[in-house]
Structures are given as C-alpha cells and as structure tokens.
Design an enzyme around this catalytic site. Structure first.
Site, PDB file in Angstrom:
ATOM      1  N   GLU A  39       0.803  -1.236   0.000  1.00 20.34           N
ATOM      2  CA  GLU A  39       0.000   0.000   0.000  1.00 20.34           C
ATOM      3  C   GLU A  39       0.829   1.276   0.000  1.00 20.34           C
ATOM      4  OE1 GLU A  39      -2.567  -0.599   3.385  1.00 20.34           O
ATOM      5  OE2 GLU A  39      -3.456  -2.391   2.526  1.00 20.34           O
ATOM      6  N   ASP A  53      -1.411  -3.903  -3.241  1.00 14.22           N
ATOM      7  CA  ASP A  53      -2.128  -2.643  -2.963  1.00 14.22           C
ATOM      8  C   ASP A  53      -3.631  -2.819  -3.158  1.00 14.22           C
ATOM      9  OD1 ASP A  53      -2.484   0.024  -2.224  1.00 14.22           O
ATOM     10  OD2 ASP A  53      -0.782   0.702  -3.443  1.00 14.22           O
ATOM     11  N   GLU A  69      -6.363 -10.448  -1.622  1.00 13.75           N
ATOM     12  CA  GLU A  69      -7.191 -10.265  -0.416  1.00 13.75           C
ATOM     13  C   GLU A  69      -8.661 -10.153  -0.800  1.00 13.75           C
ATOM     14  OE1 GLU A  69      -5.684  -6.986   1.911  1.00 13.75           O
ATOM     15  OE2 GLU A  69      -3.607  -7.618   1.678  1.00 13.75           O
TER      16      GLU A  69
HETATM   17  O1  G3I Z   1      -5.030  -8.059  18.628  1.00  5.95           O
HETATM   18  C1  G3I Z   1      -5.773  -6.940  19.105  1.00  5.95           C
HETATM   19  C2  G3I Z   1      -6.518  -7.319  20.326  1.00  5.95           C
HETATM   20  O2  G3I Z   1      -5.604  -7.643  21.338  1.00  5.95           O
HETATM   21  C3  G3I Z   1      -7.416  -6.154  20.734  1.00  5.95           C
HETATM   22  O3  G3I Z   1      -8.203  -6.520  21.812  1.00  5.95           O
HETATM   23  C4  G3I Z   1      -8.324  -5.747  19.596  1.00  5.95           C
HETATM   24  C5  G3I Z   1      -9.161  -4.528  19.926  1.00  5.95           C
HETATM   25  O4  G3I Z   1      -9.637  -3.896  18.760  1.00  5.95           O
HETATM   26  O5  G3I Z   1      -7.524  -5.422  18.488  1.00  5.95           O
HETATM   27  C6  G3I Z   1      -6.752  -6.529  18.047  1.00  5.95           C
HETATM   28  O6  G3I Z   1      -6.027  -6.129  16.911  1.00  5.95           O
HETATM   29  C7  G3I Z   1      -6.781  -5.998  15.755  1.00  5.95           C
HETATM   30  C8  G3I Z   1      -6.226  -6.947  14.718  1.00  5.95           C
HETATM   31  O7  G3I Z   1      -6.850  -6.722  13.489  1.00  5.95           O
HETATM   32  C9  G3I Z   1      -6.400  -8.403  15.088  1.00  5.95           C
HETATM   33  O8  G3I Z   1      -7.741  -8.707  15.162  1.00  5.95           O
HETATM   34  C10 G3I Z   1      -6.644  -4.568  15.295  1.00  5.95           C
HETATM   35  O9  G3I Z   1      -7.284  -3.691  16.194  1.00  5.95           O
HETATM   36  C11 G3I Z   1      -7.229  -4.405  13.961  1.00  5.95           C
HETATM   37  O10 G3I Z   1      -6.920  -3.108  13.448  1.00  5.95           O
HETATM   38  C12 G3I Z   1      -6.625  -5.422  13.000  1.00  5.95           C
HETATM   39  O11 G3I Z   1      -7.261  -5.291  11.780  1.00  5.95           O
HETATM   40  C13 G3I Z   1      -6.597  -5.889  10.712  1.00  5.95           C
HETATM   41  C14 G3I Z   1      -6.212  -4.841   9.682  1.00  5.95           C
HETATM   42  O12 G3I Z   1      -5.639  -5.463   8.564  1.00  5.95           O
HETATM   43  C15 G3I Z   1      -5.239  -3.849  10.241  1.00  5.95           C
HETATM   44  O13 G3I Z   1      -4.901  -2.918   9.299  1.00  5.95           O
HETATM   45  C16 G3I Z   1      -7.526  -6.909  10.090  1.00  5.95           C
HETATM   46  O14 G3I Z   1      -7.725  -7.971  10.999  1.00  5.95           O
HETATM   47  C17 G3I Z   1      -6.934  -7.425   8.789  1.00  5.95           C
HETATM   48  O15 G3I Z   1      -7.907  -8.194   8.127  1.00  5.95           O
HETATM   49  C18 G3I Z   1      -6.525  -6.275   7.913  1.00  5.95           C
HETATM   50  O16 G3I Z   1      -5.955  -6.775   6.744  1.00  5.95           O
HETATM   51  C19 G3I Z   1      -5.540  -5.801   5.799  1.00  5.95           C
HETATM   52  C20 G3I Z   1      -4.302  -6.297   5.150  1.00  5.95           C
HETATM   53  O17 G3I Z   1      -3.339  -6.577   6.099  1.00  5.95           O
HETATM   54  C21 G3I Z   1      -3.770  -5.284   4.132  1.00  5.95           C
HETATM   55  N1  G3I Z   1      -4.789  -4.893   3.205  1.00  5.95           N
HETATM   56  C22 G3I Z   1      -6.033  -4.486   3.750  1.00  5.95           C
HETATM   57  C23 G3I Z   1      -6.580  -5.526   4.715  1.00  5.95           C
HETATM   58  C24 G3I Z   1      -7.926  -5.146   5.215  1.00  5.95           C
HETATM   59  O18 G3I Z   1      -7.871  -3.978   5.982  1.00  5.95           O
END
Ligand code: G3I
Length: 603
Positions: free
Chosen positions: A168, A230, A304
């Site tokens: 990205e 991306d 994705e």
């Molecule tokens: O692990 C913590 C947990 O301890 C906490 O209690 C909780 C509270 O919100 O957060 C947890 O972390 C989260 C993590 O996912 C695991 O579930 C984060 O807040 C959350 O922001 C994170 O989101 C991920 C996101 O990327 C972050 O940017 C999504 O699961 C994941 O599907 C997403 O994947 C991305 C790719 O990496 C890149 N492209 C876009 C795609 C979708 O956004």
C-alpha cells in the site's frame, strides 16, 4: 436389398460404396462431454491458480483445518506476519505466532504466502522513528529496513513461497500520472524517514524505500517470489501508477550491480487486494487492471479478495436475503470467469476471510460462507461461474468471446456446399461446440462438431435461395451454454438446370414389416451421358444406417428415366427414418458426386 442397374462397372461399384460410407459418416452421433462436479474450490481451480484464505493462530482448530483441507491450498497470515506482530523493539523478534501458522500449514500440505514486510501500518516505531517520534534519517531507516528484512525474510526462507514486500505505498492521485513517485503515500513513516536526508538534486526522494525493500528481500530470500501489494488497484490513476512503478524499478534493477540474475525481475508480481463491493468497481475495471499489469511484465495474485454487499460506507448487511446473496454471487461469478480467462497470468487467488463472521468487513457479509460456515450462493458461483450465471438467466463470458467466421458468404441453391466455420471462445475447450445452417429457427443441415474451433459444414444440396444463418452452439453436457449466429445468403442457381427430378415414395409414414419403395423420375436436359445414382437408406433412432439400397442408371440428354429402390422395413420401426439421396454420377470415380435434389427424409 434390391437393385436395378444396366451399366454398372466395378470402379463405380467402389465409388458407390464410398458414397455410402460418406453418407454414413455424416450421421454419426457426437459424443457428449461429462461435467466435473467436484465441490472443492482448490480442486476446481487447480489447473488455473492456487486458491487461498487467511488465518490467525486462534483459528487453528479442527473445523477450520477441515475447511482448509477441503477448499484451500495456500494461506496468508491475516495479521501475524506483519511487522508489529514480529518485532516490537530493535533487536527483538518473536516468531511464535507466525511459527504456529507455518507449522500448521506444513502439517496440512498448505503453502504460505508472507504478508507483509514493509508497510506504513501495523509496524513498530523503531523501524523509522526515534523514541520522541521524530523521523529517523534516510540512512538509519534504510539500515533498520535491511536488518528487519534480513532477519524476517531470512527466518522464513524456504517456508514461504512469496512475500508482499511493500504494501500500500500509493495514496491519492489522478490521471495522467507522469511520475509515479509523486502519488506515493507521502505521510508513510517510511517515506518521511527516507525523505529525511534525501538529496533531491540527485533525484532522491522519500519513495526510494520501495526499491530498497525489494532488493533487501531478494537478498534475504532469493527463492521467494516478490510482490507489490495494494488496494483500489482498479482506480485508473492507481492502476497506472502501480504499473509504472513496477516498470521503472525493474528497469533500474537491470543495471544494479547487485543483480546476479539479469533474466529475473525484481518485482515479479502485483498483488491486487480486491476488496470489492457488489456496487463497485465494475468487473471490467478489474480486467483493465489485469491487462495493464500483464503489460508491465509481471504475474498477478488476487491477494485479499472479498466482495461486500452494497457499497463503501453504505447501509450494512450482517445477513443477506436470498436475493442479496444472488446479487453478490453474480459479482463473484463474473470475477472468477474472468480470472479463468487470464489464468496464464494469475498465480494465486486468496479470499480475505473464512466466513462472514471472520471478516474485517463483517458488516457487509463479503465472503463465500455464512457465519455458521454454510455455503452461500457466492460459493456456488465460484464453484461454477458460467453455470451459475446461466442458471440466473445471464450470459456467460464465453459467449461474448465466441467469434464466428466462415470461408464463404454465399452458397448457391441446389448445389453442394462446403463451408468452413471457425469459432473461437476463451475457453471453448470445455464445451461441445456445434455448427449448423438455420433459417427462422429451422435447421437446414446436420449439426457439425467443432474440433479445435473449426468444422466443415457439408451440405449435399443447398436449400432454396434466401437469408440463412450459420448458428454455433456451445454446450456443457447437454445444457446449451452459448449460442451465436452469423448471416449467410443462399442465392438462386442462375444456370439452366441439367436435370428435373421428382421423387415419390410409399408408404409416406414408415410402417412396421412393410415394403418401402421410392420412385425417382429423372429427366436430363443437358450434360454428359453419365449415370445418376439413387440411394435409399434406413437409419435407426441413434442415426445409425441399418439398411441401404441403391440404383444407378445412365440417362441420355432428353431422356426421362424412372429409378426404383427400397427394402423391407423392420418390425420395430419407432424413431427410424428413411432418407432418399439422388446424385449425379459425373465425378463418380472421385467419390465427389454432385447431389441433384434435396435429401428427402421420411419419418
Ligand atoms: O489483537 C488486538 C486485540 O488484542 C485487541 O483486543 C483488539 C481490539 O480492537 O484489536 C486486536 O487487533 C486488531 C487486529 O486486526 C487483530 O484482530 C486490530 O485492532 C485491527 O486493526 C486489525 O485489523 C486488521 C487490519 O488489517 C489492520 O490494518 C484486520 O484484521 C486485517 O484483516 C486487515 O488486513 C488488511 C491487510 O493486512 C492489508 N490490506 C487491507 C486488509 C484489510 O484492511
């Protein structure tokens, strides 16, 4: 069988036999291809690309494992190979979560794609910032990047097949893109650190971190395929910027002294994240991006994939009605029939979530399985995209790709015609494709099967003048899959007729255990003194010729001759047909005889 024949020599006898063989061949039944109905997604696409999904360490249970074993052959860690999950301080690395995923994948024969090395998000500060949050210098950030990639890509070498090296890197832009660097994400902490100390007079910029990341990744794991990944990759400006960056950096690599394999590109693949919605983007934009990336010289992964119902920031739908499911499934079907058409360039398709509950966009129910892991309509659409579209009354892609041409635009009424038909479709190999002559929905020839996209329509005796069509039908099994037609004109025969022929026969409806007799009166108006051949043949309900009678007679100019032929009909006559052929014997010896009249068919 009975025969009436005045001047019958052995040469002609051979030719007559060949004629019978040719006519027999014209009525051979065509074999029907069987359809594959294996429900495993990975199996369905095994000849096209890898099919994957994502996972987290808390999902390594039996239910999820079973699902992977059934449907997927490659996995991406949803979060646990991202930099903030692996190293929260300089020199500190924790691979335990990633190891759990990799061990699980290896135990189940599932390949692993690495996600991700260099990203502006989910990354620890130490890589690019001081403790007081001020940016590191260009050279400090570069050193940290090299250290991180060496350590991490080195650790996973041999365990991953590929890496999202940079994720990205673009931000906002518009067309035309003149310099891809100007539309990179300038608020990325990597960009900011790389700009801190950049010598702009030498053309250095914050965007230089991208090239470094790929070079360090190549050095740390030379066997991994290196990808640039991306989202919104279907926006016209971003498609162009991504392609230009890949072209530019691969060009730069060609002259880099660290390049020990000039035949290999530095950035080998583009990851199209493909976070779509049913309302956006149109699938044609996805295809346009695939085409542009192919032009840039790289392969593609759909990295994705999910298709939320509705639109970005639109009303949420945590459960879908059947109609909404179908709408979403149609989008998936359109995507996958297109992916299949480009499968020579697509290496992997990874869905971003196992079911609608386990999704970063759960509010939009974007996946193939519902919250209880039950198959949604989208699953069936991915299993058989074209079949799914047809079931819903939609035209599959292959029809649009079906192009027909013939080697002739017109044929002459009453004369034999040999028309070469070419029909090409993107995936014609999966279908039985036949061609025939048609007028107003009525067939005027047999169906001729296309082999390698070509067939010869042999019409012994072209019907009366008029506007006809060559119809090409594609079938999956016995279901009509696609149909297309092109016009063909049949013109009057302007030459004076050589013969007048009248045919009578009895009985007019075939009757079991009765004699069938055809009487053909032929008057020669001009031409040579050569024999005319009448063949009467009986075909069973499978179109096999089971009885034949033929008669040949010389007819002098001005003469009329009566030729009778026939045979006993069998006891079981249901579905049988008799066909009466009348042929001019001019080229008898070449078996290339000129039919004189329509073939008469008696049911
Ligand atoms: O692990 C913590 C947990 O301890 C906490 O209690 C909780 C509270 O919100 O957060 C947890 O972390 C989260 C993590 O996912 C695991 O579930 C984060 O807040 C959350 O922001 C994170 O989101 C991920 C996101 O990327 C972050 O940017 C999504 O699961 C994941 O599907 C997403 O994947 C991305 C790719 O990496 C890149 N492209 C876009 C795609 C979708 O956004």
């Amino acid at each position: 069988m009975f025969m009436e024949n005045k001047k019958f020599n052995s040469k002609r006898s051979v030719s007559l036999l060949m004629t019978v063989v040719i006519i027999f061949g014209m009525f051979f039944a065509v074999p029907v291809l069987a359809a594959d109905s294996n429900p495993s997604l990975a199996d369905i696409y095994k000849d096209s690309f890898l099919l994957g999904n994502i996972i987290s360490p808390n999902q390594l249970d039996a239910e999820t494992t079973n699902m992977f074993n059934q449907h997927y052959n490659v996995v991406t860690a949803e979060n646990h190979m991202k930099p903030n999950m692996i190293s929260n301080a300089k020199g500190v690395y924790n691979f335990s979560s990633a190891d759990a995923i990799i061990n699980w994948a290896q135990n189940n024969g599932i390949k692993v794609h690495g996600h991700t090395l260099v990203w502006h998000s989910q990354s620890p500060n130490w890589l690019y910032r001081n403790q007081d949050n001020t940016p590191l210098t260009r050279s400090e950030a570069r050193q940290n990047m090299q250290e991180y990639i060496n350590r991490v890509a080195g650790y996973f070498a041999g365990k991953v097949i590929s890496w999202d090296v940079v994720n990205e890197a673009f931000e906002g832009g518009s067309l035309p893109v003149t310099d891809w660097k100007t539309v990179t994400r300038s608020n990325s902490p990597w960009y900011i650190a790389y700009a801190n100390g950049a010598d702009t007079s030498k053309g250095e910029s914050g965007a230089d971190y991208i090239y470094d990341a790929f070079v360090f990744a190549r050095q740390a794991d030379p066997n991994a395929i290196l990808e640039y990944n991306d989202f919104n990759e279907t926006d016209a400006w971003k498609r162009e910027a991504m392609a230009m960056m890949v072209e530019d950096l691969n060009e730069k690599w060609l002259n880099d002294p660290r390049n020990t394999d000039p035949g290999r590109k530095l950035i080998e693949r583009i990851g199209m994240q493909s976070h779509h919605y049913t309302q956006y983007p149109p699938v044609s934009w996805v295809e346009a991006s695939i085409q542009r990336f192919i032009e840039a010289g790289v392969t593609i992964s759909v990295s994705e994939l999910d298709v939320g119902y509705g639109r970005h920031n639109g009303p949420t739908n945590r459960t879908l009605t059947y109609e909404q499911q179908v709408e979403q499934a149609i989008y998936y079907a359109r995507l996958f029939e297109m992916y299949k058409a480009y499968d020579a360039h697509i290496e992997r398709v990874t869905l971003w979530g196992q079911n609608d509950a386990r999704s970063w966009r759960a509010d939009y129910s974007p996946l193939l399985f519902d919250r209880e892991f039950a198959e949604k309509e989208a699953y069936y659409a991915v299993l058989d995209p074209s079949g799914y579209l047809m079931k819903n009354g939609l035209t599959p892609r292959s029809l649009y790709d079906l192009t027909i041409s013939t080697d002739t635009d017109t044929i002459v009424a009453g004369l034999p015609a040999n028309i070469i038909v070419n029909a090409n479709a993107a995936d014609i190999g999966d279908y039985k494709v036949v061609a025939y002559l048609d007028k107003d929905g009525k067939k005027y020839s047999d169906e001729f099967q296309l082999v390698n996209g070509t067939t010869r329509l042999t019409i012994p005796n072209a019907p009366e003048a008029g506007q006809y069509r060559i119809v090409v039908n594609a079938y999956t099994g016995s279901t009509l899959f696609a149909s297309k037609a092109i016009p063909l004109t049949i013109t009057e025969d302007s030459s004076e007729k050589d013969y007048t022929i009248t045919t009578t026969y009895q009985p007019s409806v075939l009757t079991a255990d009765k004699m069938f007799t055809a009487q053909v009166n032929v008057t020669r108006h001009k031409g040579e003194d050569v024999p005319v051949l009448v063949i009467v043949a009986l075909f069973d309900r499978d179109e096999r010729m089971i009885n034949v009678s033929y008669i040949s007679k010389d007819i002098e100019v001005g003469d009329t001759e009566r030729l009778n032929a026939g045979f006993m009909l069998p006891v079981d006559i249901e579905g049988h047909k008799v066909r009466i052929f009348v042929w001019d014997g001019i080229d008898l010896e070449n078996s290339d005889m000129r039919p004189l009249s329509d073939v008469v068919t008696v049911q």
